[in-house]
Design a protein around this motif. Structure first.
Motif, PDB file in Angstrom:
ATOM      1  N   ASN A   4       0.798  -1.216   0.000  1.00  0.00           N
ATOM      2  CA  ASN A   4       0.000   0.000   0.000  1.00  0.00           C
ATOM      3  C   ASN A   4       0.838   1.276   0.000  1.00  0.00           C
ATOM      4  OD1 ASN A   4      -2.399  -1.432  -0.005  1.00  0.00           O
ATOM      5  ND2 ASN A   4      -2.417  -1.600   2.219  1.00  0.00           N
ATOM      6  N   LEU A   5       2.148   1.159   0.098  1.00  0.00           N
ATOM      7  CA  LEU A   5       3.004   2.335   0.126  1.00  0.00           C
ATOM      8  C   LEU A   5       3.035   3.062  -1.219  1.00  0.00           C
ATOM      9  CD1 LEU A   5       6.031   1.012   2.200  1.00  0.00           C
ATOM     10  CD2 LEU A   5       4.227   2.562   2.942  1.00  0.00           C
ATOM     11  N   PHE A   6       2.780   2.341  -2.284  1.00  0.00           N
ATOM     12  CA  PHE A   6       2.833   2.919  -3.620  1.00  0.00           C
ATOM     13  C   PHE A   6       1.542   2.576  -4.350  1.00  0.00           C
ATOM     14  CE2 PHE A   6       4.048   2.888  -8.146  1.00  0.00           C
ATOM     15  CZ  PHE A   6       4.538   4.173  -8.248  1.00  0.00           C
ATOM     16  N   SER A   7       0.587   3.478  -4.300  1.00  0.00           N
ATOM     17  CA  SER A   7      -0.703   3.225  -4.920  1.00  0.00           C
ATOM     18  C   SER A   7      -0.964   4.217  -6.038  1.00  0.00           C
ATOM     19  CB  SER A   7      -1.819   3.332  -3.884  1.00  0.00           C
ATOM     20  OG  SER A   7      -3.068   3.208  -4.526  1.00  0.00           O
ATOM     21  N   LEU A   8      -1.376   3.691  -7.170  1.00  0.00           N
ATOM     22  CA  LEU A   8      -1.768   4.515  -8.306  1.00  0.00           C
ATOM     23  C   LEU A   8      -3.253   4.324  -8.617  1.00  0.00           C
ATOM     24  CD1 LEU A   8       1.338   3.947 -10.613  1.00  0.00           C
ATOM     25  CD2 LEU A   8       0.843   5.922  -9.154  1.00  0.00           C
ATOM     26  N   ASP A   9      -4.008   3.903  -7.613  1.00  0.00           N
ATOM     27  CA  ASP A   9      -5.440   3.695  -7.797  1.00  0.00           C
ATOM     28  C   ASP A   9      -6.093   4.958  -8.351  1.00  0.00           C
ATOM     29  OD1 ASP A   9      -5.197   1.148  -6.809  1.00  0.00           O
ATOM     30  OD2 ASP A   9      -5.962   1.632  -4.814  1.00  0.00           O
ATOM     31  N   GLY A  10      -6.898   4.779  -9.394  1.00  0.00           N
ATOM     32  CA  GLY A  10      -7.620   5.894  -9.994  1.00  0.00           C
ATOM     33  C   GLY A  10      -6.808   6.727 -10.964  1.00  0.00           C
ATOM     34  N   ARG A  11      -5.538   6.417 -11.131  1.00  0.00           N
ATOM     35  CA  ARG A  11      -4.678   7.175 -12.049  1.00  0.00           C
ATOM     36  C   ARG A  11      -4.708   6.547 -13.433  1.00  0.00           C
ATOM     37  NH1 ARG A  11      -4.645  11.067  -8.666  1.00  0.00           N
ATOM     38  NH2 ARG A  11      -3.089  11.054  -7.046  1.00  0.00           N
ATOM     39  N   ILE A  12      -4.554   7.392 -14.446  1.00  0.00           N
ATOM     40  CA  ILE A  12      -4.501   6.938 -15.832  1.00  0.00           C
ATOM     41  C   ILE A  12      -3.077   7.155 -16.333  1.00  0.00           C
ATOM     42  CG2 ILE A  12      -5.370   7.270 -18.176  1.00  0.00           C
ATOM     43  CD1 ILE A  12      -7.956   8.378 -16.858  1.00  0.00           C
ATOM     44  N   ALA A  13      -2.465   6.074 -16.823  1.00  0.00           N
ATOM     45  CA  ALA A  13      -1.082   6.128 -17.280  1.00  0.00           C
ATOM     46  C   ALA A  13      -1.001   5.816 -18.768  1.00  0.00           C
ATOM     47  CB  ALA A  13      -0.226   5.145 -16.499  1.00  0.00           C
ATOM     48  N   PHE A  14      -0.352   6.712 -19.517  1.00  0.00           N
ATOM     49  CA  PHE A  14      -0.063   6.493 -20.940  1.00  0.00           C
ATOM     50  C   PHE A  14       1.379   6.024 -21.026  1.00  0.00           C
ATOM     51  CE2 PHE A  14       1.607   7.729 -25.036  1.00  0.00           C
ATOM     52  CZ  PHE A  14       0.597   7.392 -25.919  1.00  0.00           C
ATOM     53  N   LEU A  15       1.592   4.882 -21.661  1.00  0.00           N
ATOM     54  CA  LEU A  15       2.920   4.290 -21.765  1.00  0.00           C
ATOM     55  C   LEU A  15       3.243   4.014 -23.224  1.00  0.00           C
ATOM     56  CD1 LEU A  15       5.468   2.922 -20.576  1.00  0.00           C
ATOM     57  CD2 LEU A  15       4.053   0.885 -20.192  1.00  0.00           C
ATOM     58  N   SER A  16       4.143   4.822 -23.803  1.00  0.00           N
ATOM     59  CA  SER A  16       4.564   4.554 -25.179  1.00  0.00           C
ATOM     60  C   SER A  16       5.641   3.476 -25.154  1.00  0.00           C
ATOM     61  CB  SER A  16       5.080   5.831 -25.850  1.00  0.00           C
ATOM     62  OG  SER A  16       6.300   6.254 -25.286  1.00  0.00           O
ATOM     63  N   ARG A  24       6.947  -3.468 -21.210  1.00  0.00           N
ATOM     64  CA  ARG A  24       6.146  -4.549 -20.635  1.00  0.00           C
ATOM     65  C   ARG A  24       6.298  -4.579 -19.114  1.00  0.00           C
ATOM     66  NH1 ARG A  24       3.654  -9.240 -22.114  1.00  0.00           N
ATOM     67  NH2 ARG A  24       3.786 -10.938 -20.621  1.00  0.00           N
ATOM     68  N   GLU A  25       7.524  -4.475 -18.640  1.00  0.00           N
ATOM     69  CA  GLU A  25       7.770  -4.497 -17.197  1.00  0.00           C
ATOM     70  C   GLU A  25       7.145  -3.275 -16.518  1.00  0.00           C
ATOM     71  OE1 GLU A  25       8.945  -7.107 -15.518  1.00  0.00           O
ATOM     72  OE2 GLU A  25       9.014  -8.085 -17.483  1.00  0.00           O
ATOM     73  N   MET A  26       7.269  -2.107 -17.157  1.00  0.00           N
ATOM     74  CA  MET A  26       6.647  -0.905 -16.598  1.00  0.00           C
ATOM     75  C   MET A  26       5.133  -1.043 -16.561  1.00  0.00           C
ATOM     76  SD  MET A  26       8.843   2.312 -17.998  1.00  0.00           S
ATOM     77  CE  MET A  26       9.728   1.694 -19.426  1.00  0.00           C
ATOM     78  N   ALA A  27       4.558  -1.631 -17.605  1.00  0.00           N
ATOM     79  CA  ALA A  27       3.104  -1.814 -17.655  1.00  0.00           C
ATOM     80  C   ALA A  27       2.634  -2.685 -16.493  1.00  0.00           C
ATOM     81  CB  ALA A  27       2.694  -2.436 -18.992  1.00  0.00           C
ATOM     82  N   PHE A  28       3.333  -3.786 -16.239  1.00  0.00           N
ATOM     83  CA  PHE A  28       2.943  -4.653 -15.132  1.00  0.00           C
ATOM     84  C   PHE A  28       3.107  -3.945 -13.794  1.00  0.00           C
ATOM     85  CE2 PHE A  28       2.872  -8.064 -18.199  1.00  0.00           C
ATOM     86  CZ  PHE A  28       1.870  -8.886 -17.703  1.00  0.00           C
ATOM     87  N   ALA A  29       4.188  -3.189 -13.621  1.00  0.00           N
ATOM     88  CA  ALA A  29       4.405  -2.477 -12.347  1.00  0.00           C
ATOM     89  C   ALA A  29       3.328  -1.422 -12.130  1.00  0.00           C
ATOM     90  CB  ALA A  29       5.793  -1.844 -12.330  1.00  0.00           C
ATOM     91  N   LEU A  30       3.027  -0.634 -13.157  1.00  0.00           N
ATOM     92  CA  LEU A  30       1.995   0.396 -13.044  1.00  0.00           C
ATOM     93  C   LEU A  30       0.627  -0.234 -12.786  1.00  0.00           C
ATOM     94  CD1 LEU A  30       3.147   2.611 -16.031  1.00  0.00           C
ATOM     95  CD2 LEU A  30       3.125   3.336 -13.632  1.00  0.00           C
ATOM     96  N   GLY A  31       0.333  -1.295 -13.520  1.00  0.00           N
ATOM     97  CA  GLY A  31      -0.945  -1.976 -13.367  1.00  0.00           C
ATOM     98  C   GLY A  31      -1.119  -2.593 -11.994  1.00  0.00           C
ATOM     99  N   ARG A  32      -0.078  -3.228 -11.502  1.00  0.00           N
ATOM    100  CA  ARG A  32      -0.153  -3.831 -10.160  1.00  0.00           C
ATOM    101  C   ARG A  32      -0.318  -2.766  -9.078  1.00  0.00           C
ATOM    102  NH1 ARG A  32       4.288  -7.736 -12.047  1.00  0.00           N
ATOM    103  NH2 ARG A  32       3.102  -9.621 -12.501  1.00  0.00           N
ATOM    104  N   ALA A  33       0.167  -1.560  -9.367  1.00  0.00           N
ATOM    105  CA  ALA A  33       0.021  -0.453  -8.405  1.00  0.00           C
ATOM    106  C   ALA A  33      -1.355   0.196  -8.506  1.00  0.00           C
ATOM    107  CB  ALA A  33       1.117   0.582  -8.627  1.00  0.00           C
ATOM    108  N   GLY A  34      -2.175  -0.250  -9.472  1.00  0.00           N
ATOM    109  CA  GLY A  34      -3.549   0.230  -9.559  1.00  0.00           C
ATOM    110  C   GLY A  34      -3.867   1.182 -10.687  1.00  0.00           C
ATOM    111  N   ALA A  35      -2.887   1.529 -11.505  1.00  0.00           N
ATOM    112  CA  ALA A  35      -3.144   2.462 -12.607  1.00  0.00           C
ATOM    113  C   ALA A  35      -3.963   1.796 -13.706  1.00  0.00           C
ATOM    114  CB  ALA A  35      -1.831   2.979 -13.189  1.00  0.00           C
ATOM    115  N   ARG A  36      -4.780   2.593 -14.355  1.00  0.00           N
ATOM    116  CA  ARG A  36      -5.480   2.186 -15.578  1.00  0.00           C
ATOM    117  C   ARG A  36      -4.548   2.578 -16.705  1.00  0.00           C
ATOM    118  NH1 ARG A  36      -8.452   4.833 -19.204  1.00  0.00           N
ATOM    119  NH2 ARG A  36      -9.866   3.598 -20.444  1.00  0.00           N
TER     120      ARG A  36
END
Length: 115
Positions: A4-16, A24-36
């Motif tokens: 819970n120390l790093f939450s991106l719940d409700g955030r929208i992330a654009f990843l080129s 791919r690794e960034m996508a999984f990390a961002l997604g696991r942290a809750g980003a759409r």
């Protein structure tokens, strides 16, 4: 470990460059942290494969297949968005050749695609 120390719940992330190795690794990390996620790349098929892998673990994502160096398309895409909270420009264009044969134009192409 406290996740819970790093939450991106409700955030929208654009990843080129999302379907590449780092993307791919960034996508999984961002997604696991809750980003759409909005997954971007030039080819739809690898993006769709990544989106399927992410969806399988409950990550919300969409694909946006276009070249980020096409400024008209890029501007049009972002003009139709209410918001983007996180922007990661991971796209890069590289001319595959040995270091000894790299030309100044190769550097320029790579640099311009990453800006």
């Amino acid at each position: 470990m406290n996740t819970n120390l790093f939450s991106l719940d409700g955030r929208i992330a654009f990843l080129s460059g999302a379907a590449g190795h780092l993307g791919r690794e960034m996508a999984f990390a961002l997604g696991r942290a809750g980003a759409r996620l909005i997954l971007n790349g030039r080819s739809a098929a690898p993006l769709l494969a990544l989106a399927n892998d992410l969806s399988a673990i409950g990550v919300s994502c969409e694909c946006a297949a276009f070249d980020v160096t096409d400024f008209g398309t890029l501007r049009s895409f972002f003009a139709n968005r209410d918001r983007i909270d996180i922007l990661i420009n991971n796209a890069v264009t590289v001319n595959a050749r040995s270091f000894a044969s790299v030309e100044p134009d190769d550097f320029d192409t790579t640099y311009r695609s990453a800006v």
